[in-house]
Design an enzyme around this catalytic site. Structure first.
Site, short mmCIF file in Angstrom:
data_model
loop_
_atom_site.label_atom_id
_atom_site.label_comp_id
_atom_site.label_asym_id
_atom_site.label_seq_id
_atom_site.Cartn_x
_atom_site.Cartn_y
_atom_site.Cartn_z
N GLY A 45 0.85 -1.18 0.00
CA GLY A 45 0.00 0.00 0.00
C GLY A 45 0.88 1.23 0.00
O GLY A 45 1.99 1.21 0.52
N GLN A 50 3.46 9.83 0.79
CA GLN A 50 4.70 9.05 0.85
C GLN A 50 5.59 9.25 -0.38
O GLN A 50 6.74 8.82 -0.38
CB GLN A 50 4.38 7.56 1.01
CG GLN A 50 3.73 7.26 2.36
CD GLN A 50 3.51 5.77 2.54
OE1 GLN A 50 2.52 5.23 2.04
NE2 GLN A 50 4.44 5.10 3.21
N CYS A 92 5.71 0.14 7.60
CA CYS A 92 5.38 1.28 6.74
C CYS A 92 6.63 1.66 5.95
O CYS A 92 7.72 1.73 6.51
CB CYS A 92 4.94 2.45 7.62
SG CYS A 92 4.53 3.92 6.66
N LEU A 93 6.45 1.89 4.64
CA LEU A 93 7.61 2.23 3.80
C LEU A 93 8.28 3.53 4.26
O LEU A 93 9.45 3.75 3.99
CB LEU A 93 7.18 2.36 2.34
CG LEU A 93 6.68 1.06 1.69
CD1 LEU A 93 6.19 1.34 0.27
CD2 LEU A 93 7.76 0.00 1.67
N HIS A 134 -4.63 1.73 7.51
CA HIS A 134 -3.27 2.27 7.54
C HIS A 134 -3.11 3.38 6.49
O HIS A 134 -2.58 4.45 6.78
CB HIS A 134 -2.28 1.13 7.28
CG HIS A 134 -0.84 1.52 7.28
ND1 HIS A 134 0.06 1.09 8.24
CD2 HIS A 134 -0.13 2.30 6.43
CE1 HIS A 134 1.26 1.61 7.97
NE2 HIS A 134 1.18 2.34 6.87
N GLU A 135 -3.59 3.12 5.27
CA GLU A 135 -3.40 4.09 4.18
C GLU A 135 -4.28 5.32 4.36
O GLU A 135 -3.84 6.44 4.09
CB GLU A 135 -3.67 3.43 2.82
CG GLU A 135 -2.76 2.24 2.48
CD GLU A 135 -1.28 2.51 2.69
OE1 GLU A 135 -0.84 3.66 2.51
OE2 GLU A 135 -0.55 1.57 3.05
N HIS A 138 -2.70 7.61 6.69
CA HIS A 138 -1.68 8.43 6.02
C HIS A 138 -2.30 9.70 5.44
O HIS A 138 -1.71 10.78 5.50
CB HIS A 138 -1.03 7.66 4.86
CG HIS A 138 0.17 6.86 5.24
ND1 HIS A 138 1.32 7.42 5.77
CD2 HIS A 138 0.44 5.53 5.13
CE1 HIS A 138 2.22 6.47 5.97
NE2 HIS A 138 1.71 5.31 5.61
NI NI Z 1 2.54 3.42 5.68
#
Ligand code: NI
Length: 170
Positions: A45, A50, A92-93, A134-135, A138
């Site tokens: 995701g 990001q 998380c990236l 989660h997304e 963000h």
């Molecule tokens: Ni994330």
């Protein structure tokens, strides 16, 4: 085009995004870049902040590029229903190598728009429900450590500060 993934503590990750009003080629190109960048980073995701874009759009693909039918684009998403609880590990990236178990709803319904501006409604359980939450967090400027206890969150932030000092966190 693959774009660089923005890492914590970049402020773009910590502020709410702008709703999308125009459904044009620019938006389609942004979504394509988000998929490219997510696959390159081996994520499932990715939210626009990001890659440094403060807009309310996120992409998800639980199949990790194995099944095009699993590609999801959510424009202006909102969670309209939540039920139950799950407590599973997340990463998380934008927070490389940081993982912890986060309490989330077990099932959610999301209202959003597709890339043409058409209203869509999706339902997810387990991993998909977690990805949605989660997304969408963000897009509201919330990172997963913010969903942990203050003690756990502080431990993570302290660990990141240490890595920043030694130059291991870029
Ligand atoms: Ni994330």
């Amino acid at each position: 085009m693959i774009r660089e993934i923005v890492k914590y503590p970049d402020p773009v990750l910590q502020r709410p995004t702008e709703r999308i009003a125009e459904f044009n080629d620019e938006l389609r190109a942004l979504a394509a870049d988000m998929f490219d960048s997510m696959y390159k980073a081996q994520g499932i995701g990715l939210a626009a902040p990001q890659i440094g874009v403060s807009k309310r759009i996120t992409v998800i693909d639980l199949s990790n590029k194995q099944n095009p039918a699993e590609q999801i684009v959510l424009v202006n998403p909102e969670i309209v229903f939540r039920e139950g609880k799950q407590h599973e590990e997340e990463g998380c990236l934008s927070l490389p190598d940081i993982r912890d178990r986060v309490t989330r709803a077990a099932k959610v319904k999301v209202k959003a728009q597709d890339l043409d501006g058409k209203p869509i409604e999706l339902e997810g359980t387990e991993l998909l429900a977690r990805a949605f939450q989660h997304e969408i967090d963000h897009l509201d400027g919330i990172l997963f450590p913010w969903r942990l206890s203050a003690l756990k969150r502080d431990l993570i932030l302290r660990r990141i500060r240490k890595l920043q000092k030694t130059g291991e966190w870029k």
